[in-house]
Design a protein around this motif. Sequence first.
Motif, PDB file in Angstrom:
ATOM      1  N   GLU A 140      19.559 -32.931  -8.754  1.00  0.00           N
ATOM      2  CA  GLU A 140      19.379 -31.841  -7.797  1.00  0.00           C
ATOM      3  C   GLU A 140      20.769 -31.470  -7.277  1.00  0.00           C
ATOM      4  N   PRO A 141      21.582 -30.812  -8.124  1.00  0.00           N
ATOM      5  CA  PRO A 141      23.001 -30.613  -7.805  1.00  0.00           C
ATOM      6  C   PRO A 141      23.250 -29.717  -6.603  1.00  0.00           C
ATOM      7  N   GLN A 142      22.338 -28.781  -6.335  1.00  0.00           N
ATOM      8  CA  GLN A 142      22.410 -27.933  -5.153  1.00  0.00           C
ATOM      9  C   GLN A 142      21.003 -27.701  -4.650  1.00  0.00           C
ATOM     10  N   PRO A 143      20.841 -27.391  -3.363  1.00  0.00           N
ATOM     11  CA  PRO A 143      19.496 -27.091  -2.868  1.00  0.00           C
ATOM     12  C   PRO A 143      18.865 -25.955  -3.677  1.00  0.00           C
ATOM     13  N   GLY A 144      17.669 -26.202  -4.165  1.00  0.00           N
ATOM     14  CA  GLY A 144      16.968 -25.186  -4.929  1.00  0.00           C
ATOM     15  C   GLY A 144      17.151 -25.270  -6.426  1.00  0.00           C
ATOM     16  N   ILE A 145      17.949 -26.217  -6.922  1.00  0.00           N
ATOM     17  CA  ILE A 145      18.117 -26.395  -8.369  1.00  0.00           C
ATOM     18  C   ILE A 145      17.678 -27.799  -8.754  1.00  0.00           C
ATOM     19  N   LEU A 146      16.813 -27.878  -9.752  1.00  0.00           N
ATOM     20  CA  LEU A 146      16.388 -29.155 -10.313  1.00  0.00           C
ATOM     21  C   LEU A 146      16.698 -29.169 -11.806  1.00  0.00           C
ATOM     22  N   VAL A 147      17.124 -30.326 -12.300  1.00  0.00           N
ATOM     23  CA  VAL A 147      17.412 -30.511 -13.726  1.00  0.00           C
ATOM     24  C   VAL A 147      16.698 -31.773 -14.187  1.00  0.00           C
ATOM     25  N   GLY A 148      15.971 -31.680 -15.293  1.00  0.00           N
ATOM     26  CA  GLY A 148      15.364 -32.867 -15.893  1.00  0.00           C
ATOM     27  C   GLY A 148      15.654 -32.883 -17.378  1.00  0.00           C
ATOM     28  N   LEU A 149      16.278 -33.952 -17.864  1.00  0.00           N
ATOM     29  CA  LEU A 149      16.656 -34.015 -19.282  1.00  0.00           C
ATOM     30  C   LEU A 149      17.000 -35.448 -19.675  1.00  0.00           C
ATOM     31  N   GLY A 150      17.189 -35.656 -20.990  1.00  0.00           N
ATOM     32  CA  GLY A 150      17.679 -36.930 -21.490  1.00  0.00           C
ATOM     33  C   GLY A 150      16.594 -37.945 -21.760  1.00  0.00           C
ATOM     34  N   TYR A 151      15.761 -37.673 -22.784  1.00  0.00           N
ATOM     35  CA  TYR A 151      14.625 -38.559 -23.040  1.00  0.00           C
ATOM     36  C   TYR A 151      14.904 -39.581 -24.134  1.00  0.00           C
ATOM     37  N   ASN A 152      16.051 -39.484 -24.784  1.00  0.00           N
ATOM     38  CA  ASN A 152      16.525 -40.539 -25.688  1.00  0.00           C
ATOM     39  C   ASN A 152      15.509 -40.903 -26.774  1.00  0.00           C
ATOM     40  N   GLY A 153      14.823 -39.888 -27.304  1.00  0.00           N
ATOM     41  CA  GLY A 153      13.873 -40.130 -28.376  1.00  0.00           C
ATOM     42  C   GLY A 153      12.449 -40.419 -27.939  1.00  0.00           C
ATOM     43  N   ARG A 154      12.186 -40.349 -26.645  1.00  0.00           N
ATOM     44  CA  ARG A 154      10.828 -40.549 -26.138  1.00  0.00           C
ATOM     45  C   ARG A 154      10.315 -39.281 -25.456  1.00  0.00           C
ATOM     46  N   GLY A 155      10.763 -38.130 -25.929  1.00  0.00           N
ATOM     47  CA  GLY A 155      10.551 -36.901 -25.196  1.00  0.00           C
ATOM     48  C   GLY A 155       9.125 -36.401 -25.157  1.00  0.00           C
ATOM     49  N   VAL A 156       8.302 -36.694 -26.149  1.00  0.00           N
ATOM     50  CA  VAL A 156       6.956 -36.121 -26.151  1.00  0.00           C
ATOM     51  C   VAL A 156       6.178 -36.586 -24.920  1.00  0.00           C
ATOM     52  N   ALA A 157       6.260 -37.858 -24.599  1.00  0.00           N
ATOM     53  CA  ALA A 157       5.549 -38.374 -23.436  1.00  0.00           C
ATOM     54  C   ALA A 157       6.347 -38.188 -22.144  1.00  0.00           C
TER      55      ALA A 157
END
Length: 432
Positions: free
Chosen positions: A358-375
């Motif tokens: 959450e680098p700034q208020p109002g921004i969310l980032v979700g990433l980096g599943y390392n090969g387990r992304g489907v779940a």
Amino acid sequence: MQMFAPVDKPPSLWAATAPEAKLHPRLEADIEADVTIIGAGFTGLRTALKLSEAGVSAIVLDAGDVGYGASGRTGGQVNPMLPFNTPERLRKLLGQTYFERLTETSLGSADELFSLINSYQIDCQARQNGWLRVCHSKRALSAARKSVEEWNIHGAGMVVVEGEELHRLAGTKAYGAGIMTPKGGAVQPMSLARGVAKAAVQRGAAIHGNSAVIDLEKDGQKWVAKTAHGSVRSDWVVVATNGYTGDLVPKLSRTILPLTPIQMATDPLPGDVIDSILPAGHTISDSRRIIMYSRKEPDNRMVYGGLGKPERSGEIGGFDWLRKDAERVFPQLKGVSWTYKWGGRVALTDDHLPHLHEPQPGILVGLGYNGRGVAMSNVMGRVMAERILGSQADALPFPTSPIKVIPFRPAKMQGLGTAIWLMRFLDYLETR
């Protein structure tokens, strides 16, 4: 800017066999919404679905269209638990509170996805018959036994399978032992992505394809995401671009290493061939550094995957190695035609954990599943929606972490080809 997720050339099996879907229209106006979601893969679509159900207006923007990135190109295995890290190491990385939360969340991630599919009646060939992770060496088996003991304390339900029983379940004698995780399974990933998108749109979300976000700026209390032909003004922005991440958020692309898994698929095979492979319907992967992963399809095709290497020409290399490896593991496949060949980028993080920022208020980032992304992408999308709907950051299963550039990333990126070659060589020596 948001990195473009190219269309399938040649087409993946998933794109060729998923129910036909119309392309979503390009954004061609300046509009307002409560939330802008950048990326129409599993993460972004799950976020949009939960928000729209809560009556929050969500606009999804993608440079390609639904599932055009890794979500529509994945191997489609639904594997619970986090990769690489043991419970002991996770506890050291996260501390006790987040260790308990993330362990429970990851071990339940497959069940959560299959429950979602059932709730929304998504037709994506979902099956939860278990996952075999086979061991390529004695050292790998020793580590696997220890891992089973540790994970089972937390309810993983893993079982060591050896000898003739493994050969029967796997349909191969290339491995002597492995671990069966009963909650694992598989989906047709493009069908899943299109199904979640359809459910989100039915509940009020809007999706725009061919709408790469080229700029993201603050205007008073709002964020404005600009495309070449329009813009969205909103209170929140969710960045869900994973392996196709650029630098709309400063330095974000340098927090991941984009890798390129590849897959191949056969035409439907004769009954005596297909029935001898994974007869109970398990998915399978192995413990090598450059892993294989495979499953059979309801129409009697085989899908086989591993790690590819992007070439300077723009093509993806590694299919020759993959074919030879498939024939080594499953001699029944020697000489079959591999009709479909494709790949897509996934994101590897330095600590092998999914990252929530959450680098700034109002921004969310979700990433980096390392090969387990489907779940895990499904979980991340839900969690980011819960944050927007009012959950406190310190109550979420993922810790909200600062954006940190991977040390020596340029050198690591430049050396990926050499590293892949070396890991394959070490795997070869250990497998022998």
